[in-house]
Design an enzyme around this catalytic site. Structure first.
Site, PDB file in Angstrom:
ATOM      1  NE  ARG A 298     -18.930  43.781   8.318  1.00 17.76           N
ATOM      2  CZ  ARG A 298     -19.476  44.071   7.150  1.00 17.76           C
ATOM      3  NH1 ARG A 298     -19.766  45.305   6.849  1.00 17.76           N
ATOM      4  NH2 ARG A 298     -19.707  43.113   6.267  1.00 17.76           N
TER       5      ARG A 298
ATOM      6  CG  HIS B 119     -60.492  43.792   7.963  1.00 19.73           C
ATOM      7  ND1 HIS B 119     -61.751  43.467   7.484  1.00 19.73           N
ATOM      8  CD2 HIS B 119     -60.252  45.061   7.548  1.00 19.73           C
ATOM      9  CE1 HIS B 119     -62.232  44.484   6.787  1.00 19.73           C
ATOM     10  NE2 HIS B 119     -61.339  45.470   6.813  1.00 19.73           N
TER      11      HIS B 119
ATOM     12  CE  LYS C 173     -35.606  50.914  13.489  1.00 17.99           C
ATOM     13  NZ  LYS C 173     -35.343  51.001  12.126  1.00 17.99           N
TER      14      LYS C 173
ATOM     15  CB  CYS D 239     -18.384  38.149  10.207  1.00 20.97           C
ATOM     16  SG  CYS D 239     -19.282  36.714  10.798  1.00 20.97           S
TER      17      CYS D 239
ATOM     18  CG  ASN E 147     -18.503  38.467   6.323  1.00 22.52           C
ATOM     19  OD1 ASN E 147     -19.516  37.902   6.710  1.00 22.52           O
ATOM     20  ND2 ASN E 147     -18.524  39.656   5.755  1.00 22.52           N
ATOM     21  N   GLY E 148     -19.096  34.989   5.690  1.00 20.42           N
ATOM     22  CA  GLY E 148     -19.861  34.362   4.612  1.00 20.42           C
ATOM     23  C   GLY E 148     -20.286  32.967   5.031  1.00 20.42           C
TER      24      GLY E 148
ATOM     25  CD1 TRP F 182     -25.046  38.633  14.128  1.00 18.68           C
ATOM     26  CD2 TRP F 182     -25.254  37.114  12.496  1.00 18.68           C
ATOM     27  NE1 TRP F 182     -26.385  38.363  13.969  1.00 18.68           N
ATOM     28  CE2 TRP F 182     -26.547  37.438  12.983  1.00 18.68           C
ATOM     29  CE3 TRP F 182     -25.149  36.174  11.480  1.00 18.68           C
ATOM     30  CZ2 TRP F 182     -27.704  36.865  12.477  1.00 18.68           C
ATOM     31  CZ3 TRP F 182     -26.310  35.595  10.968  1.00 18.68           C
ATOM     32  CH2 TRP F 182     -27.570  35.953  11.469  1.00 18.68           C
TER      33      TRP F 182
ATOM     34  CD  GLU G 237     -38.152  51.880  10.151  1.00 21.33           C
ATOM     35  OE1 GLU G 237     -38.314  50.786   9.604  1.00 21.33           O
ATOM     36  OE2 GLU G 237     -37.058  52.236  10.646  1.00 21.33           O
TER      37      GLU G 237
ATOM     38  CE  LYS H 240     -26.502  50.281  10.266  1.00 19.52           C
ATOM     39  NZ  LYS H 240     -27.855  50.750  10.635  1.00 19.52           N
TER      40      LYS H 240
ATOM     41  CD  GLU I 150     -34.157  47.156  14.384  1.00 17.87           C
ATOM     42  OE1 GLU I 150     -33.447  46.313  13.837  1.00 17.87           O
ATOM     43  OE2 GLU I 150     -34.411  48.247  13.838  1.00 17.87           O
TER      44      GLU I 150
HETATM   45  O1  M6R Z   1     -28.241  47.722   4.830  1.00 17.91           O
HETATM   46  P1  M6R Z   1     -29.657  47.461   4.417  1.00 17.91           P
HETATM   47  O2  M6R Z   1     -30.473  48.694   4.324  1.00 17.91           O
HETATM   48  O3  M6R Z   1     -29.745  46.636   3.170  1.00 17.91           O
HETATM   49  O4  M6R Z   1     -30.258  46.583   5.587  1.00 17.91           O
HETATM   50  C1  M6R Z   1     -31.548  46.053   5.512  1.00 17.91           C
HETATM   51  C2  M6R Z   1     -32.009  45.553   6.857  1.00 17.91           C
HETATM   52  O5  M6R Z   1     -31.176  44.525   7.304  1.00 17.91           O
HETATM   53  C3  M6R Z   1     -32.029  46.663   7.902  1.00 17.91           C
HETATM   54  O6  M6R Z   1     -32.817  47.743   7.499  1.00 17.91           O
HETATM   55  C4  M6R Z   1     -32.558  46.130   9.247  1.00 17.91           C
HETATM   56  O7  M6R Z   1     -33.914  45.803   9.128  1.00 17.91           O
HETATM   57  C5  M6R Z   1     -32.324  47.155  10.354  1.00 17.91           C
HETATM   58  N1  M6R Z   1     -31.867  46.488  11.540  1.00 17.91           N
HETATM   59  C6  M6R Z   1     -33.551  47.918  10.718  1.00 17.91           C
HETATM   60  O8  M6R Z   1     -33.339  48.817  11.745  1.00 17.91           O
END
Ligand code: M6R
Length: 613
Positions: free
Chosen positions: A27, A509, A490, A2, A103-104, A77, A486, A608, A493
């Site tokens: 956000r 395994h 990517k 948010c 926000n929260g 959000w 990672e 984000k 997501e």
């Molecule tokens: O701002 P942060 O690095 O604490 O965020 C952690 C995760 O939310 C963030 O890395 C998330 O997994 C991303 N969408 C990955 O691309």
């Protein structure tokens, strides 16, 4: 999660609020709204829209609204209640005299709602937030000022909040308060801004004040007065904002993600710039200088983070153990406090976060503080909560990262871990020559990244072949195992294709059962000490007809006989390889998602910075 924006001053607030929301859209982007009070007639006006800020903007343009120099806005959000116009913020009381954005999460919203319902309050939304507006309204109706109502009301509230509130009855102020969700005030000449983060302030002012938990501020156009929620006066420090406007624009790129992938030539350089002491074979990290000895004498180094930052922590673990000889453990921040972690004052604990606002990481940090560990922040966003609440830390200096999928922050986090490893290592038993070799290899990275980025067209062509894939498997060993995780993150997501990362040797395994001619398998297979073992795993996949994409060393011609596609990248020392090997994976995910027609900068269901637990 948010985004909140507010403005009070002489200008028309509406374009400022809309522009601010656009900058904070990463956000949250399921609905948006603005609430303003008109200058002449002091009338309130709210406009909300489902979907992105651009839809709200269209709606605002089609509506005639009186000039308003006071307003608040929100991009959502969803947590409580589906994305809808009625659940969008601002929320307001029945008479529409009071507007609030939040926000929260209000944890005791059910209790507060029950109490207010008995007093005759009717609720129209499914949100937790709506209780706040009725709670403050009930207190104002008892004769309290806006500030007092918010102050008294918040003393009943459990949970987290960054809120901005305006009232028709006091149309010369915004009241803001913070606990657990970020808020910053921008200071202008005869005007003030409110925002969830400084991105919304850039270009308007270069001076800001970060709110801390438990603080409430009454803001008029000429001044702001801060106190604690339990009514103690406080003085706030004014900070300079150093980010420039062009750093948060997309420029000529179609997406922020692509811009940020290409920025890695410079962001990696920025992360080590001015921090290399070549003649001493060590690193200079001002933020941890003071505690460097304590760090080097720690019994254990503990790393905690979420998502991509957690993957950076896994690479950090390999680096720190190899070069410092201190035992390292990596934890999901979201799990840390749900066990009884054995942490004490002999441990040093790093909290890794791009945003510096991730609620789970913050909560883990609070738990570690209670247990007296040395608390260190490794953040990208300057002035973020984790950065401010750590005892010491290192900024990663990747520059603003707007794309929801983290790319350049990851490679910069790895650069910083390499620097920390050298710094602590040199205080223990890392030799001058070995320290210098790492630093020289670090300095050589930007040129190598440039070379990798030239493979963009080749990677796009490979992506074309996998647009309809249903699954992806990513495999790597040693330093490249976290890169496999990672790469898979990517892919899933932004392309919504199911993808999993595994240590290459673990494949046999279990995951090997998944392999057939429809399974793309991405191997991270540079020519390093585990190369032969990875080649064996490639053979195993080939024997089962899996489609193999290999990230390989540029001088490796043999691998082409085994794999369907190879992406050849320059070599570096093992510890730094993830900084190079992850880049083709970022590009692969990007191109697959774009070819599937998806919004890579704002993938569904994500935001984000995840400021709820
Ligand atoms: O701002 P942060 O690095 O604490 O965020 C952690 C995760 O939310 C963030 O890395 C998330 O997994 C991303 N969408 C990955 O691309």
């Amino acid at each position: 999660m948010c985004g909140i924006v507010g403005y009070i001053g002489e200008k028309n607030s509406i374009p400022i609020l809309i522009e601010g929301l656009k900058r904070l859209e990463y956000r949250g982007y399921d609905s948006a709204g603005i609430g303003v009070i008109s200058n002449e007639r002091k009338e309130t006006r709210v406009i909300k829209s489902l979907g992105k800020v651009s839809l709200l903007e269209d709606k605002v343009e089609q509506t005639s609204i009186d000039a308003s120099s006071l307003g608040i806005a929100h991009t959502r959000w969803a947590t409580h209640g589906e994305p809808s116009v009625v659940n969008a913020h601002p929320h307001f009381n029945k008479e529409e005299t009071l507007y609030l954005v939040h926000n929260g999460i209000i944890e005791n919203h059910t209790e507060i709602k029950a109490k207010l319902s008995k007093d005759g309050y009717e609720f129209v939304s499914e949100t937790d937030t709506e209780v706040l507006v009725h709670l403050f309204d009930s207190l104002m109706k008892k004769g309290n000022s806006l500030l007092k109502s918010v102050q008294i009301g918040l003393s009943e509230v459990r949970g987290t909040y960054g809120i901005s509130v305006i009232s028709k009855n006091e149309p010369d102020k915004i009241v803001v308060a913070k606990k657990g969700s970020p808020l910053v005030i921008g200071i202008g000449d005869g005007e003030h801004y409110v925002a969830s983060d400084v991105n919304a302030l850039i270009g308007h002012t270069s001076r800001c004040v970060y709110l801390d938990d438990g603080e409430i501020v009454e803001i008029t156009k000429d001044k702001f007065v801060a106190s604690t929620i339990d009514d103690k006066d406080i003085k706030k420090e004014v900070h300079e904002i150093s980010v420039e406007l062009d750093k948060i624009s997309k420029g000529d790129y179609p997406h922020y993600m692509l811009k940020e992938i290409f920025e890695q030539v410079n962001s990696v350089r920025d992360s080590f710039r001015g921090r290399i002491l070549m003649s001493e074979g060590t690193a200079k990290l001002g933020g941890i200088e003071r505690i460097a000895e304590r760090l080097a004498n720690s019994k254990r180094l503990l790393l905690s983070a979420c998502g991509t930052s957690w993957h950076a922590g896994l690479v950090g673990e390999y680096m720190l153990e190899q070069f410092t000889g201190i035992p390292v453990e990596v934890d999901y921040a979201s799990e840390f406090r749900y066990r009884n972690p054995i942490v004490d004052r002999n441990d040093s604990m790093f909290f890794i976060s791009q945003s510096g606002e991730t609620a789970d990481t913050l909560a883990a940090m609070k738990e570690a503080k209670r247990r007296d560990a040395l608390i260190l922040g490794l953040c990208n966003v300057v002035g973020s909560t984790i950065a401010r609440e750590s005892e010491a830390g290192v900024y990663v200096h990747a520059g603003p990262e707007i794309g929801v999928a983290s790319t350049k922050a990851f490679t910069s986090q790895l650069v910083v871990f390499a620097l920390i490893s050298v710094l602590i290592g040199r205080k223990r038993h890392l030799s001058l020559i070995d320290g210098q070799e790492i630093l020289r290899e670090l300095e050589a990275l930007p040129k190598k990244i440039e070379k990798i980025l030239k493979l963009n067209d080749q990677i796009e062509a490979i992506a074309e072949k996998f647009v309809d894939a249903k699954n992806f498997l990513y495999l790597g060993r040693g330093y490249n195992f976290p890169v496999a995780l990672e790469g898979a993150l990517k892919m899933k997501e932004i392309s919504y294709i199911h993808a999993e990362g595994y240590p290459a040797a673990e494949m046999k395994h279990g995951p090997i059962a998944l392999i057939d001619e429809n399974m793309p398998v991405v191997f991270i297979a540079p020519k390093d000490s585990v190369y032969d073992k990875v080649i064996t795993n490639i053979e195993e996949v080939k024997a089962r007809k899996g489609k193999i994409i290999a990230i390989a060393s540029e001088n490796d011609n043999e691998i082409d006989k085994l794999v369907d596609y190879s992406i050849k990248i320059p070599d570096t020392i093992r510890m730094l390889m993830p900084i190079l090997s992850v880049i083709p994976l970022q590009l692969l995910a990007y191109h697959v998602a774009v070819k599937r027609g998806l919004n890579v900068d704002q993938p569904r269901n994500l935001a984000k910075s995840v400021t709820v637990e």
